[in-house]
Design an enzyme around this catalytic site. Structure first.
Site: not given
Length: 407
Positions: A400, A368
């Site tokens: 992501e 992330c």
């Protein structure tokens, strides 16, 4: 100062000379009226739009530009994806496909609303003490409007004292909403200081589950010691054919629609039979893979996450094994694929050394934070075989990454 915004920086701020212009778009002609210094950056705290960029669209949220939640809602979604792809290109030096979110409004399955004397909502950008009052959160969806309306009734009719942020006074501090986007189940969690909570069940009769969390610390957090007030112990979410239990204190990917693509992509990149699921959390990847015949062992340092992973394994009738351990303790040998999904700080140096020493055939790295991903890739003795980005967080600069690493 007047000029045309050239580009966005990695945080989504427009760049005009050495000044950062929030909520602007490349191609905007702007006049900067006031500049504030924040740490080492010069931020335009007040500015006027002279001529709009063709990249601009109308923001759906009525408080966009004040609320600190979304920073890119004024940009076309196509450009948001282009911006995120360019950001990764600058960082990694490769072109990466950015998979768009299936929905760009109503996609979030969790919001933490501050409940204060100023109103119910989110913090104003850059001002922790100021709350932007809202009627609805478009990125969460219509349930937020109903919940906020009922919360106002609850506060007024039961005469509940709410949070004064500056003075740090008041009983009711947060309302955390969670919703299973594929199940329609709703959890309302009221977070307070110590005291007595009037029965909220008649106000939130649309909810599947109502919780009361007591924060006994001085920390400003939206969680605490939980007590079930009404309804079911858990709500559920479903990704493909896998059911996940959601508890007030458990983490789950915040965009359920895109989470389906995330677990599918991870399963496509896994090789072999034996899979080690590091930072397993509640078993999001591990249980999805076990359902598809992989032999999965998962580890996480959070005891409650492991407890939830075991419950999720049981309700899905899979044989995945989950245990408590830190990333420094886990042995990685004996596995064909190791999945790592670390927090934003990235992989622990000892785990990197262990992976380099034991050399599992494949590492699937879920990140992330592209910056720590890039740092870790430099240290791992692996090369990127395949990489893709998923837009889990529309209207923000975040995304992501999922990469398959091979020796």
């Amino acid at each position: 100062m007047r000029g045309v915004v050239k580009e966005l920086n990695d945080d989504g701020f427009g760049v005009l000379g050495n000044v950062l212009v929030p909520f602007s778009a490349p191609g905007d002609e702007v006049e900067i009226l006031k500049i504030e210094k924040v740490k080492k950056a010069k931020i335009a705290s007040k500015w006027k739009l002279i001529k709009s960029s063709p990249l601009r669209v109308g923001a759906r949220c009525k408080v966009f530009g004040r609320c600190g939640g979304c920073s890119l809602q004024h940009l076309s979604y196509d450009y948001q994806l282009e911006f995120k792809g360019e950001r990764i290109r600058r960082l990694l030096g490769v072109d990466v496909e950015v998979i768009p979110s299936p929905r760009i409004f109503g996609h979030r399955n969790r919001i933490d609303l501050a409940v204060t004397v100023e109103g119910i909502g989110f913090r104003e950008r850059g001002k922790w003490w100021k709350i932007v009052d809202i009627q609805e959160c478009p990125v969460f969806g219509k349930t937020s409007r109903k919940a906020i309306e009922r919360l106002r009734e609850f506060i007024e009719e039961e005469r509940i004292s709410v949070w004064n942020v500056k003075k740090d006074e008041g009983f009711l501090r947060y309302m955390v909403l969670r919703e299973g986007k594929f199940t329609g189940e709703v959890m309302v969690n009221l977070v307070t200081k110590e005291g007595k909570l009037p029965d909220p069940s008649k106000y939130f009769d649309f909810a599947t589950s109502i919780y009361w969390s007591v924060n006994r610390t001085k920390s400003d957090v939206s969680y605490g010691e939980v007590e079930s007030v009404w309804g079911r112990e858990f709500i559920t979410e479903k990704l493909d054919d896998v059911i996940y239990l959601i508890h007030p204190n458990s983490f789950f990917q915040t965009n359920s629609y895109q989470a389906v693509n995330l677990v599918k992509k991870v399963s496509e990149l896994v090789e072999g039979e034996r899979v080690l699921d590091m930072y397993s959390g509640v078993g999001t990847f591990g249980i999805y893979l076990a359902k598809r015949g992989f032999k999965v062992v998962g580890f996480d340092s959070n005891e409650f996450a492991i407890e939830m992973a075991r419950k999720n394994a049981k309700i899905n009738k899979v044989d995945a094994v989950f245990d408590v351990a830190t990333d420094r303790e886990v042995e990685v040998n004996g596995f064909d694929t190791v999945i790592v999904d670390p927090p934003r700080v990235g992989l622990h140096p000892k785990l990197i050394k262990k992976l380099n020493r034991e050399k599992p055939e494949v590492i699937v790295y879920v990140s992330c934070n592209p910056k720590t991903f890039a740092r870790d890739i430099e240290k791992l003795e692996y090369k990127i075989d395949e990489i893709v980005a998923l837009d889990m967080f529309p209207h923000t600069p975040h995304l992501e990454l999922v990469a398959k690493l091979i020796v």
